[in-house]
Design an enzyme around this catalytic site. Structure first.
Site, mmCIF file in Angstrom:
data_model
loop_
_atom_site.group_PDB
_atom_site.id
_atom_site.type_symbol
_atom_site.label_atom_id
_atom_site.label_comp_id
_atom_site.label_asym_id
_atom_site.label_seq_id
_atom_site.Cartn_x
_atom_site.Cartn_y
_atom_site.Cartn_z
ATOM 1 N N ASN A 8 35.558 124.215 57.876
ATOM 2 C CA ASN A 8 35.472 125.630 57.989
ATOM 3 C C ASN A 8 33.914 125.786 58.896
ATOM 4 O O ASN A 8 32.809 125.219 59.201
ATOM 5 C CB ASN A 8 34.859 126.049 56.746
ATOM 6 C CG ASN A 8 34.957 127.774 57.390
ATOM 7 O OD1 ASN A 8 34.957 128.106 58.468
ATOM 8 N ND2 ASN A 8 34.229 128.098 55.964
ATOM 9 N N LYS A 10 32.835 127.863 60.882
ATOM 10 C CA LYS A 10 33.066 128.904 60.848
ATOM 11 C C LYS A 10 31.959 129.879 62.589
ATOM 12 O O LYS A 10 32.646 129.410 63.286
ATOM 13 C CB LYS A 10 31.127 128.789 60.324
ATOM 14 C CG LYS A 10 31.246 128.938 58.937
ATOM 15 C CD LYS A 10 30.410 128.702 57.622
ATOM 16 C CE LYS A 10 29.881 128.050 55.869
ATOM 17 N NZ LYS A 10 29.504 128.006 55.374
ATOM 18 N N HIS A 93 36.802 134.550 52.362
ATOM 19 C CA HIS A 93 35.684 133.524 52.679
ATOM 20 C C HIS A 93 34.499 135.286 51.750
ATOM 21 O O HIS A 93 33.930 135.878 51.771
ATOM 22 C CB HIS A 93 35.221 133.104 53.490
ATOM 23 C CG HIS A 93 34.655 132.106 53.192
ATOM 24 N ND1 HIS A 93 32.620 132.673 53.762
ATOM 25 C CD2 HIS A 93 34.277 130.708 53.175
ATOM 26 C CE1 HIS A 93 31.829 131.093 52.944
ATOM 27 N NE2 HIS A 93 32.752 129.909 53.122
ATOM 28 N N GLU A 95 31.014 134.617 52.609
ATOM 29 C CA GLU A 95 31.118 134.863 54.037
ATOM 30 C C GLU A 95 31.316 136.754 54.416
ATOM 31 O O GLU A 95 30.877 137.364 54.543
ATOM 32 C CB GLU A 95 30.570 134.527 54.928
ATOM 33 C CG GLU A 95 29.409 133.161 54.844
ATOM 34 C CD GLU A 95 29.573 131.941 55.617
ATOM 35 O OE1 GLU A 95 30.267 131.542 56.557
ATOM 36 O OE2 GLU A 95 29.037 131.706 54.493
ATOM 37 N N GLU A 165 34.476 128.360 45.482
ATOM 38 C CA GLU A 165 33.141 127.799 46.300
ATOM 39 C C GLU A 165 31.804 128.498 45.753
ATOM 40 O O GLU A 165 31.841 130.109 45.683
ATOM 41 C CB GLU A 165 33.429 128.488 47.832
ATOM 42 C CG GLU A 165 34.496 127.289 47.742
ATOM 43 C CD GLU A 165 34.031 127.553 49.072
ATOM 44 O OE1 GLU A 165 33.013 126.541 50.743
ATOM 45 O OE2 GLU A 165 34.455 128.594 50.367
ATOM 46 N N GLY A 171 26.252 126.284 51.738
ATOM 47 C CA GLY A 171 24.757 126.700 52.790
ATOM 48 C C GLY A 171 23.113 126.920 51.990
ATOM 49 O O GLY A 171 22.721 126.460 52.899
ATOM 50 N N SER A 211 28.075 122.934 49.887
ATOM 51 C CA SER A 211 26.973 121.155 50.170
ATOM 52 C C SER A 211 28.611 120.817 49.809
ATOM 53 O O SER A 211 26.784 119.461 49.250
ATOM 54 C CB SER A 211 25.917 121.824 49.591
ATOM 55 O OG SER A 211 25.536 123.210 50.104
ATOM 56 N N GLY A 232 31.576 123.193 54.821
ATOM 57 C CA GLY A 232 31.386 124.298 56.165
ATOM 58 C C GLY A 232 30.506 123.101 56.923
ATOM 59 O O GLY A 232 31.075 122.538 57.843
#
Ligand code: PGA
Length: 268
Positions: A8, A10, A93, A95, A165, A171, A211, A232
């Site tokens: 991903n 991003k 997701h 985010e 996740e 992150g 992570s 990510g």
């Protein structure tokens, strides 16, 4: 069924940077056979990436899409338009849920729209740090899974991908314990089995994300319960991403074969 590694990207990479990264990945991952590799660049990179990935072992996905196919929805991207270029689409997701107020209902509509347009959704679920500390992880994740799948048929659920996740692991450099990820994945599979039947539960692929990089992946790759990884920040580093794929590849038994073996053991 192969293990999956999904990158991903991003909000990273201009079209030029994306082109360079894809060329490097193509070279480094050309020999991968046992792992399905999916990269999810930002929308603007998708068309050129689709040309670059023709006749390669890398598959293209999108990071998001809208649930309507067309209409007065300024700034949105249609699942129908995407379906000409990508096979997978990430939906829900954390985010998107956090910064763009996506609800479970919207995620369910997106998963439904994905299948209606020949796309396979990678549905993200996971608890926040507070929910984790309050012992609510299982309840939260089960509710998210049930809601996200609620518009799908058993056949569609069988083809779908879920990514567990934990939000606090995304992150942050802090992964969830592999045994906890495996436990949650088993819980998800059991829930799917109860609602959609064994066939869907066995075919559905469930990934871990949060992570994952070439240093943190080793203990996860040894667990057969995890069907793959949603990566990510490490996915925009060609060395790190390729190394992750290689580690998964070298630890990987075919997912379907493994499930069949487990089933045989259980039946004995
Ligand atoms: P991360 O992100 O690997 O940077 O933690 C994972 C994700 O957001 O899917």
């Amino acid at each position: 069924m192969k293990k999956m590694v999904v990158g991903n990207w991003k909000l990273h990479n201009s079209v030029l940077e994306s082109t360079v990264l894809i060329e490097k990945l193509k070279k480094e991952l050309a020999k991968t056979k046992k792992t399905e590799i999916v990269i999810c660049p930002s929308f603007i990179d998708i068309y050129p990436a689709s040309k670059q990935l023709e006749n390669t072992n890398l598959t293209l996905g999108a990071q998001n899409m809208f649930f309507e196919v067309e209409g007065a929805y300024t700034g949105e991207v249609s699942p129908h338009a995407l379906s000409h270029f990508v096979k997978y689409v990430i939906v829900g997701h954390s985010e998107r849920r956090r910064y763009f107020s996506e609800t479970d209902k919207m995620v369910a509509r997106k998963a439904e729209a994905a299948f209606a347009n020949d796309l396979i959704p990678i549905i993200c679920v996971g608890e926040t740090l507070h929910e984790n500390r309050d012992g609510l992880s299982k309840v939260v994740v089960m509710n998210q899974v049930e809601a996200a799948l609620s518009h799908l048929t058993s056949e569609e659920v069988a083809q779908a991908v879920i990514a567990y996740e934990p939000v606090w692991a995304i992150g942050t450099g802090e992964t969830c314990k592999p045994e906890d990820a495996a436990k949650m994945i088993t819980n998800i599979r059991n829930l799917v089995k109860a609602i959609y039947g064994e066939k869907s539960a066995e075919s559905l692929r469930i990934l871990y994300g949060g992570s994952v990089n070439s240093e943190t992946i080793a203990p996860f790759a040894k667990t057969d319960k995890i069907d793959g990884y949603l990566v990510g920040s490490a996915s925009v580093d060609h060395k790190d991403f390729s190394e992750i794929v290689k580690i998964v590849e070298s630890n990987s038994k075919d997912v379907a074969t493994h499930r069949a073996q487990v089933k045989k053991k259980v039946m004995k």
